[in-house]
Design a protein around this motif. Structure first.
Motif, PDB file in Angstrom:
ATOM      1  N   HIS A   1       0.837  -1.195   0.045  1.00 47.74           N
ATOM      2  CA  HIS A   1       0.086   0.225   0.110  1.00 47.74           C
ATOM      3  C   HIS A   1       0.757   1.198  -0.073  1.00 47.74           C
TER       4      HIS A   1
ATOM      5  N   ASP B   1       5.914   1.422   6.780  1.00 53.32           N
ATOM      6  CA  ASP B   1       4.746   1.197   6.540  1.00 53.32           C
ATOM      7  C   ASP B   1       4.065   2.155   5.526  1.00 53.32           C
TER       8      ASP B   1
ATOM      9  N   GLU C   1      -5.267   1.133   2.431  1.00 55.39           N
ATOM     10  CA  GLU C   1      -5.043  -0.103   3.453  1.00 55.39           C
ATOM     11  C   GLU C   1      -5.223   0.632   4.815  1.00 55.39           C
ATOM     12  N   GLU C   2      -4.769   1.860   4.871  1.00 53.39           N
ATOM     13  CA  GLU C   2      -4.806   2.414   6.344  1.00 53.39           C
ATOM     14  C   GLU C   2      -5.952   2.938   6.601  1.00 53.39           C
TER      15      GLU C   2
ATOM     16  N   ASP D   1       4.390  -6.087   4.460  1.00 57.13           N
ATOM     17  CA  ASP D   1       3.826  -5.082   5.244  1.00 57.13           C
ATOM     18  C   ASP D   1       3.952  -5.403   6.766  1.00 57.13           C
ATOM     19  N   SER D   2       4.764  -6.377   7.180  1.00 55.76           N
ATOM     20  CA  SER D   2       4.646  -6.616   8.670  1.00 55.76           C
ATOM     21  C   SER D   2       5.983  -6.631   9.143  1.00 55.76           C
TER      22      SER D   2
ATOM     23  N   ILE E   1      -9.921  -7.266  12.532  1.00 55.90           N
ATOM     24  CA  ILE E   1     -10.241  -6.168  13.385  1.00 55.90           C
ATOM     25  C   ILE E   1     -11.930  -5.832  13.313  1.00 55.90           C
TER      26      ILE E   1
ATOM     27  N   ARG F   1      -9.443  -6.722  18.311  1.00 56.96           N
ATOM     28  CA  ARG F   1      -8.526  -7.509  17.158  1.00 56.96           C
ATOM     29  C   ARG F   1      -9.141  -8.768  17.308  1.00 56.96           C
TER      30      ARG F   1
ATOM     31  N   GLN G   1     -14.986  -0.568  10.354  1.00 58.01           N
ATOM     32  CA  GLN G   1     -14.387  -1.658   9.581  1.00 58.01           C
ATOM     33  C   GLN G   1     -14.500  -2.880  10.172  1.00 58.01           C
TER      34      GLN G   1
ATOM     35  N   GLU H   1       1.530 -11.953  13.984  1.00 57.34           N
ATOM     36  CA  GLU H   1       1.357 -10.363  14.383  1.00 57.34           C
ATOM     37  C   GLU H   1       0.142 -10.290  14.956  1.00 57.34           C
TER      38      GLU H   1
ATOM     39  N   GLY I   1      -1.308  -7.119  14.393  1.00 60.16           N
ATOM     40  CA  GLY I   1      -1.846  -6.176  13.495  1.00 60.16           C
ATOM     41  C   GLY I   1      -2.866  -6.725  12.556  1.00 60.16           C
ATOM     42  N   SER I   2      -3.153  -5.927  11.435  1.00 57.16           N
ATOM     43  CA  SER I   2      -4.047  -6.521  10.586  1.00 57.16           C
ATOM     44  C   SER I   2      -3.948  -5.952   9.178  1.00 57.16           C
ATOM     45  N   ILE I   3      -4.014  -6.833   8.196  1.00 59.90           N
ATOM     46  CA  ILE I   3      -3.896  -6.259   6.840  1.00 59.90           C
ATOM     47  C   ILE I   3      -5.424  -6.819   6.385  1.00 59.90           C
ATOM     48  N   PRO I   4      -6.271  -5.875   6.181  1.00 61.54           N
ATOM     49  CA  PRO I   4      -7.712  -6.143   6.114  1.00 61.54           C
ATOM     50  C   PRO I   4      -7.847  -7.108   4.868  1.00 61.54           C
TER      51      PRO I   4
ATOM     52  N   HIS J   1       2.955   4.385  12.216  1.00 64.67           N
ATOM     53  CA  HIS J   1       1.691   5.131  12.780  1.00 64.67           C
ATOM     54  C   HIS J   1       2.164   6.220  13.666  1.00 64.67           C
TER      55      HIS J   1
HETATM   56  N1  BES Z   1       1.532  -2.487   8.318  1.00 67.53           N
HETATM   57  C1  BES Z   1       0.401  -2.636   8.998  1.00 67.53           C
HETATM   58  C2  BES Z   1      -0.007  -3.969   9.515  1.00 67.53           C
HETATM   59  C3  BES Z   1       0.686  -4.616  10.510  1.00 67.53           C
HETATM   60  C4  BES Z   1       0.796  -3.916  11.705  1.00 67.53           C
HETATM   61  C5  BES Z   1       1.240  -5.871  10.370  1.00 67.53           C
HETATM   62  C6  BES Z   1       1.579  -4.574  12.715  1.00 67.53           C
HETATM   63  C7  BES Z   1       1.926  -6.339  11.270  1.00 67.53           C
HETATM   64  C8  BES Z   1       2.404  -5.644  12.633  1.00 67.53           C
HETATM   65  C9  BES Z   1      -0.911  -2.118   8.228  1.00 67.53           C
HETATM   66  O1  BES Z   1      -0.629  -0.879   7.446  1.00 67.53           O
HETATM   67  C10 BES Z   1      -1.805  -1.470   9.315  1.00 67.53           C
HETATM   68  O2  BES Z   1      -1.530  -0.741  10.144  1.00 67.53           O
HETATM   69  N2  BES Z   1      -3.055  -1.725   9.429  1.00 67.53           N
HETATM   70  C11 BES Z   1      -4.101  -1.327  10.069  1.00 67.53           C
HETATM   71  C12 BES Z   1      -5.357  -2.067   9.668  1.00 67.53           C
HETATM   72  C13 BES Z   1      -6.676  -1.272  10.162  1.00 67.53           C
HETATM   73  C14 BES Z   1      -6.605   0.303   9.814  1.00 67.53           C
HETATM   74  C15 BES Z   1      -7.766  -1.773   9.444  1.00 67.53           C
HETATM   75  C16 BES Z   1      -3.905  -1.892  11.660  1.00 67.53           C
HETATM   76  O3  BES Z   1      -3.515  -2.913  11.820  1.00 67.53           O
HETATM   77  O4  BES Z   1      -4.229  -1.219  12.621  1.00 67.53           O
END
Ligand code: BES
Ligand code: ZN
Length: 458
Positions: free
Chosen positions: A86, A119, A153-154, A180-181, A198, A328, A362, A396, A398-401, A427
């Motif tokens: 992204h 990111d 993506e964000e 992206d992780s 999420i 999450r 979301q 991980e 976090g999320s990659i939707p 972030h």
């Molecule tokens: N790169 C991250 C996803 C990620 C975060 C992967 C931490 C591994 C570890 C991605 O850009 C992101 O920030 N995703 C958001 C998605 C949300 C906005 C739906 C997230 O995880 O908060």
């Protein structure tokens, strides 16, 4: 071939950095209307850059921000990978906490500071440079490559499912590859086997028509700020259990193999706390810290607003309050079911006399990979060559939707080959990319494509 490619990557690094800086200078903040033109400019820049390295590329409009599609399909009979990334970034606020301007890439030692450095611009750019290295040294790629770089993506990828639906045939592939992780830590190249899903809400509370004098009405009129606190207090108990009825019904239990693999990773609780500046660790009773972050669902308040927040005192009963809250999710939890359960529960716990409006932003499903796919072995070898160190499997939080949607839609596995480090401030202010990792990442990706090409079919 690998040597020739490594030499090319090393010899061209200074130019590659300059190009990456150009990409990082574009403030493609997807959540801000005022940045819409810049976000599009970023898509155009990226597509143009893909063409420079020898790919076919175009910018395709969506309901929201455009998607960049690029491809090189010169190896009929060989597998096709789809690389997703992204080009959008999170807002740079609070700007005053940055030590250098967020959209002016700044190198200090081995760290490159800029919003989007890790990111995800730096990470997908590493793939572009690995592709370039093949195309410029051999004149071809060892397999077919398609790239999809999105601009939302964000903000939860709202336009992407429809886009994928429309371009499904064109995007057909044998394996999804995403960088992206993160890495488990510096020196440990990593394959991420799972991401959490999420479910994100905003709760708007109103307790009276307008703010009230707290002397005249205090004790009799409901207070939206207090109501917010009461609601939040009922979301989890003291043991960290989420109180939404049915929340845990579908949670897939941790397997013995997962447990063993987490326990085999070096984890120093005190060092972890020091690194992020924590005085205590919290979480669900009965689970380790890694389990809590990777394979257990959680709930967090992400934002909170009510009443007077200016200088000094103001005796007022706030009429309004706002809570942003997200959960999450882990494998087998259904965001739609969670949405309904959560909404019903907050309606039930909202104090009398307070109006509640629930906004849903979301939802996305968690993802877990099957490492027995032959591409995973190829990735481990490539990582070990690129980083000169033993690779680890992690998960991980976090999320990659879009990952779940894409793997199901194309019937493929997803390899998450991330180059980020836990302290790289994604972030947050002073986001950076470790250039040693980036360098190793470009080599890894180039070797990985080569190994996949040798595998033939998968
Ligand atoms: N790169 C991250 C996803 C990620 C975060 C992967 C931490 C591994 C570890 C991605 O850009 C992101 O920030 N995703 C958001 C998605 C949300 C906005 C739906 C997230 O995880 O908060
Ligand atoms: Zn992000």
């Amino acid at each position: 071939m690998a040597n020739k490619i490594d030499a090319y990557i090393a010899a061209n690094e200074a130019r590659h950095f300059q190009e990456m800086f150009e990409l990082l200078r574009i403030p493609s903040v997807s959540s801000q209307k005022t940045r819409q033109a810049e976000t599009r400019r970023c898509a155009e820049w990226t597509a143009a850059h893909c063409r420079t390295i020898g790919l076919k590329a175009e910018v395709i409009d969506t309901q929201g921000h455009p998607v960049v599609l690029a491809e090189w399909l010169g190896k009929p009979g060989k597998p096709t990978i789809l690389i997703y990334g992204h080009y959008d970034v999170q807002p740079e606020d609070p700007v005053k906490l940055w030590n250098s301007p967020p959209f002016e890439p700044t190198v200090k030692g081995c760290k490159l500071f800029a919003r989007g450095a890790v990111d995800d611009k730096g990470q997908f750019f590493a793939h572009l440079k690995a592709i370039e290295a093949h195309l410029k040294t051999a004149g071809e790629l060892p397999l077919n490559i398609k790239l999809i770089l999105e601009g939302e993506e964000e903000i939860g990828s709202p336009s992407l499912p429809a886009f994928l639906e429309r371009h499904q045939e064109r995007l057909a592939n044998n394996l999804l590859v995403i960088s992206d992780s993160g890495m488990y830590k510096k020196g440990i190249p990593t394959i991420t086997l799972g991401l959490r899903g999420i479910s994100y809400f905003q709760l708007n509370l109103r307790s009276c028509k307008t703010d009230l004098h707290s002397g005249s009405f205090g004790g009799a009129a409901p207070n939206a700020g207090v109501a917010a606190g009461q609601i939040i207090a009922k979301l989890k108990d003291e043991k960290g259990k989420i109180q939404v009825p049915g929340f845990y019904d579908d949670v897939r239990p941790i397997t013995a193999a997962e447990k063993a693999s987490f326990d085999s990773l070096p984890f120093d609780e005190q060092a972890f706390m020091d690194e992020i500046g924590l005085k205590a660790l919290v979480g669900e009773e009965g689970y380790s810290t890694l389990e809590r972050m990777w394979v257990r669902p959680t709930l967090d308040v992400n934002g909170l607003l009510s009443g007077y927040t200016g200088e000094g005192a103001k005796t007022v009963i706030p009429a309004e309050a706002m809570i942003k809250v997200s959960m999450r999710l882990v494998p087998d939890q259904d965001p739609e079911k969670i949405r309904q359960a959560f909404e019903a529960y907050v309606r039930r716990i909202t104090p009398q006399g307070v109006d509640l409006e629930v906004l849903y932003f979301q939802g996305s499903v968690a993802y877990v990979a099957d490492p027995s796919h032959p591409a995973f072995k190829a990735a481990v070898e490539a990582l070990e060559e690129g980083f000169n160190a033993k690779a680890a499997y992690t998960r991980e939080g976090g999320s990659i939707p879009i990952v779940n949607d894409m793997t199901r839609r194309f019937g493929v596995s997803c390899l998450l080959l991330g180059l980020g480090l836990p302290d790289e401030n994604a972030h947050a202010p002073n986001e950076y990319l470790d250039l040693d990792n980036w360098r190793a990442g470009v080599r890894t990706f180039a070797h990985f494509y080569g190994k996949l090409g040798e595998l033939g079919a998968f």
